[in-house]
Design an enzyme around this catalytic site. Structure first.
Site, short mmCIF file in Angstrom:
data_model
loop_
_atom_site.label_atom_id
_atom_site.label_comp_id
_atom_site.label_asym_id
_atom_site.label_seq_id
_atom_site.Cartn_x
_atom_site.Cartn_y
_atom_site.Cartn_z
N ASP A 197 -0.46 9.94 -18.68
CA ASP A 197 -1.41 8.84 -18.52
C ASP A 197 -1.85 8.30 -19.87
O ASP A 197 -1.62 8.91 -20.92
CB ASP A 197 -2.64 9.31 -17.75
CG ASP A 197 -2.34 9.65 -16.30
OD1 ASP A 197 -1.35 9.11 -15.76
OD2 ASP A 197 -3.09 10.45 -15.71
N TYR B 134 0.97 22.26 -19.99
CA TYR B 134 -0.02 21.45 -20.67
C TYR B 134 -1.10 22.35 -21.29
O TYR B 134 -1.34 23.47 -20.80
CB TYR B 134 -0.72 20.51 -19.70
CG TYR B 134 0.07 19.30 -19.29
CD1 TYR B 134 -0.10 18.07 -19.93
CD2 TYR B 134 0.98 19.36 -18.23
CE1 TYR B 134 0.62 16.94 -19.54
CE2 TYR B 134 1.71 18.24 -17.84
CZ TYR B 134 1.51 17.04 -18.49
OH TYR B 134 2.22 15.93 -18.11
#
Length: 284
Positions: A62, A123
């Site tokens: 994003d 992540y």
């Protein structure tokens, strides 16, 4: 997005890193600066090509999200690869802005698909709860949380979340897409020197907003606003909960994408495309 490379083309793997601050995410958007657009434009320019060669990425990030270990592939005409392949890395570095880099470029093994061949994505989310705020030199990569955080409570909550589940409560639903994922790791470690807490989130795949929503739930447990069982209770409900806060993107970095041995790449790509259901779930 075929796993079969057209005759006359070569599939090329690119290992990427970028600072997401000034990008409107990975995917191309008209009138906006994106990572995909930046790399595709540079690739077209340095190969002196009339057309754009589309990149396929392991995971679309994003706006504002960073990457250290992103992976993509592109199918290039064999004659372009033969002429430019050994020079592409340096030429791309000379063409692109310093906030995005291709770290490695090489011909991909047979059956490789950057998205579907991946076994997992890892992540890291970094957050500081120091009263004086985040070190200015890392402020673009660390979230400041203005309440003290209990890492033990966060890990207690996290331990209830791993495994294969329907993460609909933590995802922005997309029409026709499943929200069933296998969360392999969710844990928090505090660096005593800096005071920064780093959350590791690893899964076979992620749905939209999933990582930042999970982090938001963990922070509410860490600062005492919610009990440790609460995130798992939200998960079991399988509906979006207004109490789950999606944290800001700048603390999030895609650290690594893992792939199987070359001989298993094609089979993994087929497996990843299968529609997933949970045991005991009905068909309708």
């Amino acid at each position: 997005m075929s796993d079969v490379v057209e005759p006359g083309f070569v599939r090329v793997r690119l290992d990427l890193a970028y600072d997401g601050k000034d990008f409107s995410g990975w995917a191309k958007q008209t009138g906006r600066r994106t990572v995909q657009g930046e790399i595709e434009d540079a690739l077209r320019t340095v190969t002196r090509s009339a057309r754009t060669f589309d990149l396929t990425v392991a995971g679309r990030t994003d706006a504002g999200v960073h990457a250290r270990g992103q992976v993509a592939h592109v199918d290039l005409p064999a004659e372009i690869w033969a002429e430019h392949g050994d020079k592409l890395l340096r030429r791309l570095a000379g063409r692109m802005a310093p906030d995005v880099r291709v770290r490695r470029i090489a011909e991909a093994p047979a059956g490789f698909n950057a998205r579907f061949s991946a076994l997992w994505r890892r992540y890291a989310y970094r957050v500081s709860d120091r009263p004086g705020g985040v070190d200015p030199l890392v402020r673009g990569h660390v979230l400041w949380h203005d309440r003290p955080l209990d890492a033990d409570a966060m890990n207690e909550a996290a331990a209830r979340m791993t495994g294969e589940h329907d993460f609909a409560a933590y995802c922005k639903k997309r029409e026709g897409a499943t929200t069933i994922r296998t969360l392999q790791k969710l844990s928090w470690v505090r660096d005593e020197a800096s005071g920064t807490l780093t959350g590791t989130v690893q899964a076979d795949a992620f749905c939209h907003n999933m990582v930042r929503a999970l982090v938001g739930a963990m922070l509410f447990v860490g600062d005492g606003r919610r009990p440790a069982p609460w995130p798992a209770e939200v998960l079991a409900a399988r509906v979006r909960d207004p109490g789950v806060h999606v944290v800001r993107p700048h603390g999030l970095t895609l650290e690594e994408v893992a792939y199987p041995a070359d001989a298993l790449l094609a089979a993994r790509a087929v497996e990843a495309r299968n529609v997933r259901t949970l045991p005991g779930a009905g068909c309708c």
